[in-house]
Design an enzyme around this catalytic site. Structure first.
Site, PDB file in Angstrom:
ATOM      1  CD  GLU A 172      36.347  46.579  63.711  1.00  0.00           C
ATOM      2  OE1 GLU A 172      37.372  46.268  62.994  1.00  0.00           O
ATOM      3  OE2 GLU A 172      35.245  46.171  63.194  1.00  0.00           O
ATOM      4  N   GLY A 210      32.533  36.091  42.704  1.00  0.00           N
ATOM      5  CA  GLY A 210      31.463  36.996  42.631  1.00  0.00           C
ATOM      6  C   GLY A 210      31.944  38.250  41.942  1.00  0.00           C
ATOM      7  CG  ASP A 249      25.079  47.819  54.261  1.00  0.00           C
ATOM      8  OD1 ASP A 249      24.274  48.470  53.693  1.00  0.00           O
ATOM      9  OD2 ASP A 249      26.001  47.457  54.388  1.00  0.00           O
ATOM     10  CB  ILE A 299      33.772  44.156  39.555  1.00  0.00           C
ATOM     11  CG1 ILE A 299      33.011  42.907  38.833  1.00  0.00           C
ATOM     12  CG2 ILE A 299      34.185  45.072  38.559  1.00  0.00           C
ATOM     13  CD1 ILE A 299      33.919  42.175  37.788  1.00  0.00           C
ATOM     14  CG  HIS A 332      31.633  72.363  24.145  1.00  0.00           C
ATOM     15  ND1 HIS A 332      31.575  71.171  23.660  1.00  0.00           N
ATOM     16  CD2 HIS A 332      32.465  73.083  23.616  1.00  0.00           C
ATOM     17  CE1 HIS A 332      32.517  70.851  22.711  1.00  0.00           C
ATOM     18  NE2 HIS A 332      33.171  72.122  22.846  1.00  0.00           N
TER      19      HIS A 332
END
Length: 464
Positions: free
Chosen positions: A36, A179, A310, A185, A443
Site C-alpha cells: 500500500e 475502547g 505488530d 482515548i 531549571h
C-alpha cells in the site's frame, strides 16, 4: 527466474523500512515489498496523522484559554476539512521521505502483495504481474489492522475504524468511542476538544487499562472535567444503525442494558495481526491469536524467517518494531545484538492530558512480591508547569527497596510523552535511585519533577 537478494523485507512500516535500512548499512543487498504505502500504518494512518490532528486540537484549546495568558482571541473556530488536510499532508510528506531513504540506501522497492512460496522464496503480485524474489533471510513486518467485533463492524458512515476517524465525513455531534486504549482515548480527546459530546465505553474496570491505576484515575477525572462521559466495566452489546439518522447503542453495565443514541461510533477494540495469505501455515510457522510466535530475537523457528513489529505481538508500538528491525538486521549480518526488553519500552498516549509510562506499575510490582518504594511529584509544585499554565498532572516513580533499581515510571500531564525517555534511558543503563538523585536537572524545566519524584520515594522531596 527469481531476482536474488540477501534480505527480503515484507512490509514497509516503521519496523520493515528500518530493518531494510540497517541491513543495507551492513552491506546487504535488500529488497522491500509493500502493498500500500511506504511508511505503513504508522506514517500514513496511525501515529503521525493522529498527532497532527491532536496538535490542531491542542492549539484550538489554547486559543480558548488566551485570556489566561493576557491575550485576546475572539471568534475562535475550526475548519475540519482543513484540519484533516494538514494531517494528510504531514503523512504524505513523511511517506515520501521513506521513498528517498530507500533510494539513498540502494534498497529495491517492489509494490504488491507478497506470499512466501517456499523457504527463502517470495512471490509478489504487482500491477504488472508476478515477481519472484529469493533470499536466505526474510523479515516479516506486515503489521496489524483494526479488530472488528461481530455487530460492531465499521461501515465508514455511522461506525468508524481509525482510518475513517482520520478522514471524518462529518464532525460528530454525539460520539461513542468503544475502547479506551491509546487509539480510542486519542480520538475521544480530539473530537471532544472540538466540541463533540463524547462517551467512552471500556469493558475493563478502568480506562487506559494497561496504565498505572493512579494515572488512569487522574486521567479519568480530567476527561470528565472536559465533558466526557466515561463508562467502565461496560460493554456495547449491539448497534442499531439508522442510515442518515444515527445509531442506537445497547450498552450493558452492572447487569443492566440501556439504550443510548449517537450520530457516530468509533470502534477501537484492539488489533489483529496481518498473517493471512502469506503462506505461513505451509512453512510451519506458529500463529497464536493472529500473531506470529517468535523467540526473543524475533526468530520464527523456520530457518531464515523472522517476524518483527505488530505481527509478532505486543507491545504494539512503532518504536518497538523499529528496534526489532535493527536487531534482526544485525543478527542476519552476523552480529550479536541484545534482545529487546519489553519492560523497557515506553508507552505514550497523546490525549489531553498526555500519559506516558515505562516498566512495572505499582500494582504489578506488588503482585510480583517486590518490596518497593514509590515517589510522586505534582505539576503544581513545578515552576515551569505553572508558567506554562499546565499545572495538572504528576510524575510517579517506583523503585526496588532493596536494590534501588528503577522498576517503573508513570506520568500524566503536559509533555510527559517527551519526558518519559529520561527514565527509559535510566532503565537501559540499569540506573539506581542514587544515580538519579545525584543527577543535576536543569531549571526551570518540567524534567525537575522527575528528580523530585525520585527524591520523594526516599522522603527527600524538596519542593512539595
Amino acid at each position: 527466474m527469481a531476482a536474488t537478494y540477501d534480505v527480503i523485507v515484507i512490509g514497509a512500516g516503521p519496523g520493515g523500512y528500518v530493518a531494510a535500512i540497517r541491513a543495507a548499512q551492513l552491506g546487504k543487498k535488500v529488497v522491500i515489498v509493500e502493498r500500500e504505502n511506504l511508511g505503513g500504518i504508522c506514517l500514513n494512518w496511525g501515529c503521525i496523522p493522529t498527532k497532527a490532528l491532536l496538535r490542531s486540537a491542542e492549539v484550538f484549546h489554547l486559543m480558548h484559554r488566551a485570556k489566561e495568558f493576557g491575550l485576546s482571541a475572539s471568534g475562535v473556530s475550526f475548519d475540519l476539512p482543513a484540519v484533516v488536510a494538514r494531517s494528510r499532508g504531514v503523512a504524505k510528506q513523511l511517506s515520501s521521505g521513506i521513498g528517498h531513504l530507500m533510494k539513498k540506501n540502494k534498497i529495491a522497492v517492489v509494490m504488491g502483495e507478497a506470499t512466501i512460496s517456499a523457504k527463502g522464496r517470495v512471490s509478489v503480485k504487482t500491477d504488472k504481474g508476478v515477481e519472484e524474489l529469493a533470499a536466505p533471510a526474510i523479515i516479516l513486518a506486515t503489521g496489524a489492522r483494526a479488530r472488528e467485533l461481530p455487530g460492531l463492524e465499521a461501515d465508514g458512515d455511522l461506525v468508524w475504524a481509525y482510518r475513517h476517524a482520520l478522514q471524518p465525513v462529518r464532525m460528530p455531534k454525539k460520539l461513542l468511542v468503544i475502547g479506551s486504549g491509546a487509539i480510542g482515548i486519542e480520538f475521544a480527546s480530539f473530537f471532544n476538544t472540538l466540541g463533540a459530546d463524547t462517551t467512552v465505553v471500556e469493558v475493563m474496570d478502568r480506562i487506559l487499562p494497561v496504565e498505572d491505576a493512579e494515572v488512569a484515575a487522574f486521567a479519568k477525572k480530567a476527561f470528565i472535567k472536559q465533558g466526557m462521559k466515561i463508562l467502565e466495566k461496560a460493554a456495547v452489546k449491539k448497534l442499531d444503525r439508522k442510515p442518515g439518522i444515527g445509531v442506537t447503542a445497547h450498552i450493558e453495565q452492572g447487569g443492566k442494558t440501556e439504550l443510548h443514541e449517537f450520530d457516530t461510533v468509533i470502534s477501537a477494540v484492539g488489533i489483529v495481526g496481518n498473517v493471512e495469505n502469506l503462506g505461513l501455515e505451509a512453512l510451519g510457522v506458529k500463529i497464536d491469536r493472529s500473531h506470529v510466535v517468535t523467540d526473543e530475537y524475533c526468530r520464527t523457528g523456520v530457518d531464515g524467517l523472522y517476524a518483527i513489529g505488530d505481527i509478532a505481538g505486543g507491545p504494539w508500538l512503532a518504536h518497538k518494531a523499529s528496534h526489532e528491525g535493527v536487531m534482526v538486521a544485525e543478527l542476519i549480518a552476523g552480529g550479536h545484538p541484545h534482545p529487546i526488553k519489553p519492560g523497557s519500552i515506553a508507552g505514550c498516549t497523546y490525549c489531553h492530558p498526555q500519559v506516558a509510562s515505562v516498566g512495572l506499575t505499582e500494582e504489578k510490582a506488588k503482585a510480583a512480591g517486590l518490596d518497593i518504594k514509590v515517589g510522586r511529584f505534582p505539576f503544581i509544585g513545578n515552576g515551569k508547569a505553572i508558567a506554562l499554565g499546565e499545572a495538572e498532572g504528576f510524575v510517579k516513580t517506583i523503585f526496588d527497596a532493596k536494590t534501588g533499581e528503577l522498576l517503573g515510571a508513570h506520568m500524566v500531564g503536559a509533555e510527559v510523552t517527551e519526558l518519559i525517555q529520561g527514565y527509559v534511558i535510566g532503565r537501559a543503563l540499569e540506573t539506581t535511585e542514587e544515580d538519579l538523585m545525584n543527577t543535576v536537572f536543569p531549571h526551570p524545566t518540567l524534567s525537575e519533577m522527575m528528580h523530585e519524584s525520585v527524591l520523594d520515594a526516599y522522603g527527600r522531596a524538596l519542593h512539595f
